[in-house]
Design a protein around this motif. Sequence first.
Motif, PDB file in Angstrom:
ATOM      1  N   LEU A 232      30.022  52.157  63.864  1.00 43.28           N
ATOM      2  CA  LEU A 232      28.745  52.649  63.361  1.00 43.28           C
ATOM      3  C   LEU A 232      28.362  53.845  64.218  1.00 43.28           C
ATOM      4  CD1 LEU A 232      26.719  49.312  63.001  1.00 43.28           C
ATOM      5  CD2 LEU A 232      27.733  50.650  61.137  1.00 43.28           C
ATOM      6  N   GLY A 233      27.699  54.822  63.628  1.00 44.16           N
ATOM      7  CA  GLY A 233      27.345  55.986  64.425  1.00 44.16           C
ATOM      8  C   GLY A 233      26.173  56.762  63.872  1.00 44.16           C
ATOM      9  N   SER A 234      25.692  57.670  64.691  1.00 49.79           N
ATOM     10  CA  SER A 234      24.612  58.563  64.293  1.00 49.79           C
ATOM     11  C   SER A 234      24.837  59.912  64.965  1.00 49.79           C
ATOM     12  CB  SER A 234      23.252  57.996  64.688  1.00 49.79           C
ATOM     13  OG  SER A 234      23.162  57.852  66.103  1.00 49.79           O
ATOM     14  N   ARG A 235      24.210  60.935  64.409  1.00 50.98           N
ATOM     15  CA  ARG A 235      24.366  62.279  64.977  1.00 50.98           C
ATOM     16  C   ARG A 235      23.114  63.082  64.692  1.00 50.98           C
ATOM     17  NH1 ARG A 235      28.695  64.488  67.229  1.00 50.98           N
ATOM     18  NH2 ARG A 235      28.804  66.750  67.456  1.00 50.98           N
ATOM     19  N   ILE A 236      22.709  63.889  65.649  1.00 51.24           N
ATOM     20  CA  ILE A 236      21.561  64.767  65.495  1.00 51.24           C
ATOM     21  C   ILE A 236      21.948  66.162  65.956  1.00 51.24           C
ATOM     22  CG2 ILE A 236      20.635  64.137  67.773  1.00 51.24           C
ATOM     23  CD1 ILE A 236      17.822  64.511  66.531  1.00 51.24           C
ATOM     24  N   SER A 237      21.466  67.171  65.258  1.00 53.93           N
ATOM     25  CA  SER A 237      21.790  68.552  65.591  1.00 53.93           C
ATOM     26  C   SER A 237      20.534  69.408  65.506  1.00 53.93           C
ATOM     27  CB  SER A 237      22.839  69.117  64.634  1.00 53.93           C
ATOM     28  OG  SER A 237      24.066  68.425  64.747  1.00 53.93           O
ATOM     29  N   VAL A 238      20.378  70.257  66.494  1.00 55.46           N
ATOM     30  CA  VAL A 238      19.284  71.228  66.505  1.00 55.46           C
ATOM     31  C   VAL A 238      19.917  72.610  66.468  1.00 55.46           C
ATOM     32  CG1 VAL A 238      17.291  72.126  67.763  1.00 55.46           C
ATOM     33  CG2 VAL A 238      17.802  69.671  67.813  1.00 55.46           C
ATOM     34  N   SER A 239      19.498  73.434  65.496  1.00 55.42           N
ATOM     35  CA  SER A 239      20.139  74.726  65.293  1.00 55.42           C
ATOM     36  C   SER A 239      19.132  75.865  65.291  1.00 55.42           C
ATOM     37  CB  SER A 239      20.902  74.736  63.959  1.00 55.42           C
ATOM     38  OG  SER A 239      21.929  73.771  63.965  1.00 55.42           O
ATOM     39  N   TYR A 240      19.608  77.008  65.763  1.00 54.43           N
ATOM     40  CA  TYR A 240      18.797  78.222  65.806  1.00 54.43           C
ATOM     41  C   TYR A 240      19.492  79.319  65.019  1.00 54.43           C
ATOM     42  CZ  TYR A 240      17.043  82.667  67.562  1.00 54.43           C
ATOM     43  OH  TYR A 240      16.551  83.940  67.651  1.00 54.43           O
ATOM     44  N   LEU A 241      18.736  79.980  64.157  1.00 51.87           N
ATOM     45  CA  LEU A 241      19.255  81.072  63.343  1.00 51.87           C
ATOM     46  C   LEU A 241      18.706  82.389  63.880  1.00 51.87           C
ATOM     47  CD1 LEU A 241      20.988  81.075  60.672  1.00 51.87           C
ATOM     48  CD2 LEU A 241      18.850  81.570  59.510  1.00 51.87           C
ATOM     49  N   PRO A 242      19.561  83.299  64.398  1.00 51.25           N
ATOM     50  CA  PRO A 242      19.087  84.567  64.965  1.00 51.25           C
ATOM     51  C   PRO A 242      18.450  85.487  63.918  1.00 51.25           C
ATOM     52  CG  PRO A 242      21.287  84.036  65.749  1.00 51.25           C
ATOM     53  CD  PRO A 242      20.995  83.093  64.622  1.00 51.25           C
ATOM     54  N   LYS A 253      12.754  79.071  58.046  1.00 55.59           N
ATOM     55  CA  LYS A 253      12.758  78.589  59.426  1.00 55.59           C
ATOM     56  C   LYS A 253      13.972  79.103  60.193  1.00 55.59           C
ATOM     57  CE  LYS A 253      10.247  74.292  58.557  1.00 55.59           C
ATOM     58  NZ  LYS A 253      10.249  72.826  58.762  1.00 55.59           N
ATOM     59  N   ASP A 254      13.803  79.322  61.477  1.00 53.47           N
ATOM     60  CA  ASP A 254      14.961  79.683  62.300  1.00 53.47           C
ATOM     61  C   ASP A 254      15.331  78.588  63.293  1.00 53.47           C
ATOM     62  OD1 ASP A 254      13.115  79.898  64.336  1.00 53.47           O
ATOM     63  OD2 ASP A 254      13.140  82.072  64.396  1.00 53.47           O
ATOM     64  N   ILE A 255      14.623  77.487  63.296  1.00 54.51           N
ATOM     65  CA  ILE A 255      14.996  76.320  64.100  1.00 54.51           C
ATOM     66  C   ILE A 255      14.770  75.066  63.253  1.00 54.51           C
ATOM     67  CG2 ILE A 255      14.499  74.891  66.128  1.00 54.51           C
ATOM     68  CD1 ILE A 255      13.611  77.383  67.577  1.00 54.51           C
ATOM     69  N   THR A 256      15.779  74.251  63.161  1.00 52.37           N
ATOM     70  CA  THR A 256      15.660  72.993  62.424  1.00 52.37           C
ATOM     71  C   THR A 256      16.439  71.885  63.089  1.00 52.37           C
ATOM     72  OG1 THR A 256      17.056  74.096  60.891  1.00 52.37           O
ATOM     73  CG2 THR A 256      15.341  72.910  59.962  1.00 52.37           C
ATOM     74  N   THR A 257      16.106  70.683  62.685  1.00 53.68           N
ATOM     75  CA  THR A 257      16.809  69.491  63.161  1.00 53.68           C
ATOM     76  C   THR A 257      17.406  68.765  61.963  1.00 53.68           C
ATOM     77  OG1 THR A 257      15.299  69.230  65.021  1.00 53.68           O
ATOM     78  CG2 THR A 257      16.600  67.307  64.398  1.00 53.68           C
TER      79      THR A 257
END
Length: 267
Positions: A232-242, A253-257
């Motif tokens: 079983l697993g989970s994953r989270i990502s936070v990203s920035y768009l220049p 948006k330029d930052i999302t989760t």
Amino acid sequence: MKKDKRFLCCMLALSALAPGHAFAQSTPSSVAGGWNYTLGVGAMRGPTYPGSGDTHTKGFPVLGATYGRFFAGAADVGVTVPVGIGYNLVQDQHWKVGIGVGYDIYSVRKESDNAAKLRGLGDIERTVRTSVFAKYSNGGMSLFGAVVSSAKGQGTQVKLGADAAHSITPSLIVNAGPSVTWANARSNQTFYGISAAQSANSGRSRYSPSAGVSDVTFSAGLTYLLSPSWSLGSRISVSYLPDTVSDSPIVDKDITTSYGVFTAYRF
């Protein structure tokens, strides 16, 4: 200020890769020479389309198979092809260098995703994507890179990243790391630009982003091994768009989760 993340297809790929990394740490080397399969399901919540301020949830398959140097599906850490086949030209204790070809699971963007904002821009079609990739691993640390191109003229991206994994207990594994994507002008135009024809159809101003970094992301995952086969697993990502792409009129948006969960079985 506008905010966003990299497109959802890449996030699906990263999520599907998590069980492969956990199993790689826990599977005896004696089975490495035969067929190994990974089957499962997962769900990911993220932006509705690249640059969208709206979110939605999509299910995705966790699919992987390996035999010697051949692989199918997203069976390893690092972005190669979300769903496809490939071959490791180099494969030893530390290195994997190979080629792959795959097909998009979902359309990246449709006008119906946001009729008010996307009307007249057309859909971004699903397409075949090819990749050349390399990965170096030593213990729980991995460095990877890939060049991914589209068969329908949607441009080329270069992806670089790192991933570090640590076993908190024999059954609980955490991994995390950054990645960055550079895209050529054609790729950024496909996902974030507005051409003359699209401008005429939609009434929006033209926008032609140049080549450059299209996203910077940090991802973390947690995998629990229920048995030598089940996880079983989970994953989270936070990203920035220049600014190169976040200045697009269609980007909210330029930052999302983004976050997801999965369950997988290996045999």
